[in-house]
Design a protein around this motif. Structure first.
Motif, short mmCIF file in Angstrom:
data_model
loop_
_atom_site.label_atom_id
_atom_site.label_comp_id
_atom_site.label_asym_id
_atom_site.label_seq_id
_atom_site.Cartn_x
_atom_site.Cartn_y
_atom_site.Cartn_z
N PHE A 95 -37.58 -3.13 23.27
CA PHE A 95 -38.88 -2.75 22.76
C PHE A 95 -39.96 -3.35 23.67
O PHE A 95 -39.69 -4.24 24.48
CB PHE A 95 -39.06 -3.23 21.32
N HIS A 96 -41.17 -2.88 23.50
CA HIS A 96 -42.26 -3.32 24.36
C HIS A 96 -42.61 -4.79 24.17
O HIS A 96 -43.29 -5.38 25.02
CB HIS A 96 -43.49 -2.45 24.13
N ASP A 97 -42.17 -5.39 23.08
CA ASP A 97 -42.40 -6.83 22.89
C ASP A 97 -41.29 -7.67 23.49
O ASP A 97 -41.28 -8.90 23.35
CB ASP A 97 -42.57 -7.15 21.40
N GLY A 98 -40.33 -7.00 24.18
CA GLY A 98 -39.24 -7.72 24.83
C GLY A 98 -37.98 -7.86 24.02
O GLY A 98 -36.94 -8.28 24.54
N SER A 99 -38.02 -7.53 22.73
CA SER A 99 -36.84 -7.64 21.89
C SER A 99 -35.86 -6.51 22.17
O SER A 99 -36.24 -5.43 22.61
CB SER A 99 -37.23 -7.65 20.41
N THR A 100 -34.60 -6.75 21.92
CA THR A 100 -33.55 -5.77 22.20
C THR A 100 -33.51 -4.69 21.14
O THR A 100 -33.63 -4.96 19.94
CB THR A 100 -32.18 -6.48 22.25
N MET A 101 -33.36 -3.43 21.59
CA MET A 101 -33.12 -2.33 20.66
C MET A 101 -31.62 -2.13 20.55
O MET A 101 -30.93 -1.92 21.54
CB MET A 101 -33.78 -1.04 21.19
N ASP A 102 -31.11 -2.22 19.31
CA ASP A 102 -29.67 -2.04 19.12
C ASP A 102 -29.40 -1.31 17.82
O ASP A 102 -30.32 -0.77 17.19
CB ASP A 102 -28.94 -3.39 19.16
N GLY A 103 -28.15 -1.29 17.42
CA GLY A 103 -27.74 -0.55 16.25
C GLY A 103 -28.44 -0.97 14.97
O GLY A 103 -28.66 -0.14 14.08
N GLU A 104 -28.80 -2.23 14.86
CA GLU A 104 -29.50 -2.69 13.66
C GLU A 104 -30.87 -2.02 13.53
O GLU A 104 -31.33 -1.74 12.42
CB GLU A 104 -29.64 -4.21 13.67
N ASP A 105 -31.52 -1.77 14.65
CA ASP A 105 -32.82 -1.10 14.62
C ASP A 105 -32.67 0.37 14.22
O ASP A 105 -33.52 0.91 13.50
CB ASP A 105 -33.50 -1.21 15.98
N VAL A 106 -31.59 0.99 14.68
CA VAL A 106 -31.32 2.37 14.28
C VAL A 106 -31.08 2.43 12.78
O VAL A 106 -31.63 3.28 12.07
CB VAL A 106 -30.12 2.93 15.06
N LYS A 107 -30.26 1.53 12.28
CA LYS A 107 -29.98 1.49 10.84
C LYS A 107 -31.27 1.25 10.05
O LYS A 107 -31.54 1.94 9.04
CB LYS A 107 -28.96 0.40 10.51
#
Length: 491
Positions: A95-107
């Motif tokens: 994400f633009h704040d540097g955090s990782t986009m992963d399956g938890e974000d999709v859920k």
């Protein structure tokens, strides 16, 4: 045995391989300003016009030709029974704040969209999801309660973008996505600024800085483009001026198709509009071509149902609501209104609505129907008409792709409640054979046309005026978006 669906990364948009100039900033004008910046909690297409693909991305996305291609999901498996979709996510997405986009974000995103208290304007897209499970950080399994042949398509909508729980509280003013551009500033009433995301996981944008300027007045739009104060005006609101720009070597004019069914939306629960003969009378009182010529200066394709004429399953039903004022008066008399009646006509800002509204008001007046016109700002229209259902008539262009399914939602703002139509849509969602789907879509188009749910006017053209050196703009508008991820300047 699983059906494997895999699309290569080469299907993603790439910057054109022609000579690119040193200019890396661009100013793009739009007529409508977003009411806020959360595409997952408003019906305003103006949000997607700025943020779709640029800032926010979904599991899938629409390409410039309307095809559905991979987004944050690089591939997916579909089970034989059509109930389970397993998405494999791209690695290295942040994400633009540097955090990782992963399956938890999709859920989180899908569960939020389908929750009981969801305010997603297209909540119906997610209604068939029964479970979202994270198999591992890069794999998400989505289970449906019944097969849905449109599911991958649905995941490409702007309402289905992936968001992070950490940034959701401020999303309406500070959107944080995964796209090729990052949000930097919003001066309300004036502009939104984006900057290139140097940590983008996919093909990087060529442009460094993007400014979206909001110019609602058509005269001001004309002046801004002619003075070269803006580089692009997408959805140019003054079609009568296009020949002037075509003759000027400083500019290019691009006129494409849109998914925008422009309709005289009708409150089907408000008397006397709840009477089908009254709605039929309104349909026959409308001269579509006069509206296209008078409001759009000839740009637009007449429609007789809520379906795009460029779609292969389109049925031409314009004849069922042909211009016939005498018939309109007869139908009003049969409905018990020989002297007509008065209703409201609430108009949002776009030129097609304001200009078209005046023409339609005159046409209705000639058969005895008086309209009380109110010109609303976009936020007012959303509050009064879309959410509050406080209207008789309104004019709006539905720019979402393949959205005839909204007629299966009785609580939708025009409040059409037909169980037979709802069953057709339910059957369509389960159908996978092309011939069966085509037959169902033909039946659906004919049904809403015969019920005169709305006054079907025209398919909205999408004109863009740009400086001659801009390249990579979308010609057509398969969804309401101003995708700048492949835009650059030529020498």
């Amino acid at each position: 045995m699983k059906h494997r669906t895999f699309l290569l990364a080469s299907a993603l948009p790439l910057a054109l391989a022609t000579a690119v100039s040193a200019q890396t900033d661009i100013t793009v004008a739009l007529q409508l300003e977003p009411p806020h910046l959360d595409p997952t909690s408003a019906a305003a297409g103006a949000i997607d016009s700025v943020l779709y693909s640029n800032v926010f991305e979904g599991l899938t996305r629409f390409a410039s030709d309307g095809a559905v291609i991979p987004g944050l999901a690089k591939s997916w498996d579909i089970s034989d029974d059509g109930l389970t979709y397993t998405f494999m996510l791209n690695d290295g997405v942040t994400f633009h704040d540097g955090s990782t986009m992963d399956g938890e974000d999709v859920k989180f995103s899908l569960d939020r969209a389908r929750a009981e208290d969801s305010v997603n304007a297209q909540k119906a897209l997610f209604a068939g999801i029964s479970d979202v499970s994270v198999m591992d950080p890069m794999t998400v399994k989505v289970t449906l309660s019944e097969p849905n042949g449109n599911f991958i398509f649905n995941m490409a909508w702007g309402d289905a973008v992936i968001v992070a729980p950490e940034s959701i509280d401020d999303i309406k003013t500070t959107p944080i996505g995964t796209g090729a551009f990052k949000f930097t500033n919003w001066v309300q009433g004036d502009k939104i600024e984006l900057t290139r995301n140097d940590a983008y996981w996919g093909t990087p944008a060529v442009l460094n800085d993007v400014t979206f300027k909001f110019i609602s007045d058509p005269t001001a739009a004309m002046s801004a483009v002619m003075a070269e104060d803006v580089d692009v005006f997408a959805g140019f609101p003054t079609p009568e001026a296009l020949p002037q720009f075509e003759a000027d070597p400083r500019f290019q004019v691009i006129v494409g198709n849109s998914e925008g069914e422009t309709i005289l939306s009708t409150n089907n629960k408000m008397p006397p509009l709840d009477n089908v003969k009254v709605r039929q009378a309104i349909a026959h009182a409308i001269d579509r071509q006069a509206i296209i010529d008078g409001a759009m200066f000839g740009l637009g394709t007449p429609i007789g149902t809520h379906f795009a004429p460029h779609h292969p399953d389109y049925v031409d039903l314009t004849g069922s609501s042909n211009y016939d004022p005498a018939k309109a008066k007869q139908l009003l008399a049969e409905a018990g209104f020989p002297d007509g009646f008065t209703t409201t006509l609430k108009l949002p800002p776009p030129s097609y609505a304001r200009r078209g509204g005046e023409i339609i008001a005159a046409q209705l007046r000639s058969v005895g129907i008086q309209t009380e016109i109110s010109n609303l700002e976009w936020a007012q229209w959303l509050e009064q008409v879309f959410r509050g259902k406080d209207f008789g008539l309104t004019i709006v262009s539905h720019t979402e792709p393949f959205d005839i399914g909204i007629y299966a939602r009785p609580d939708y703002y025009f409040q059409y409640d037909n169980p037979e139509f709802q069953q057709i849509m339910e059957t369509l969602n389960k159908a996978t054979k092309p011939a069966e789907r085509s037959a169902l879509l033909a039946t659906a188009q004919k049904m809403i046309s015969a019920d005169y749910v709305n006054g079907y006017l025209f398919q909205l053209a999408f004109p863009t005026v740009a400086k001659a050196g801009v390249q990579g703009l979308w010609e057509n508008a398969p969804t309401q978006a101003t995708d700048l991820t492949a835009v650059s300047w030529s020498d």
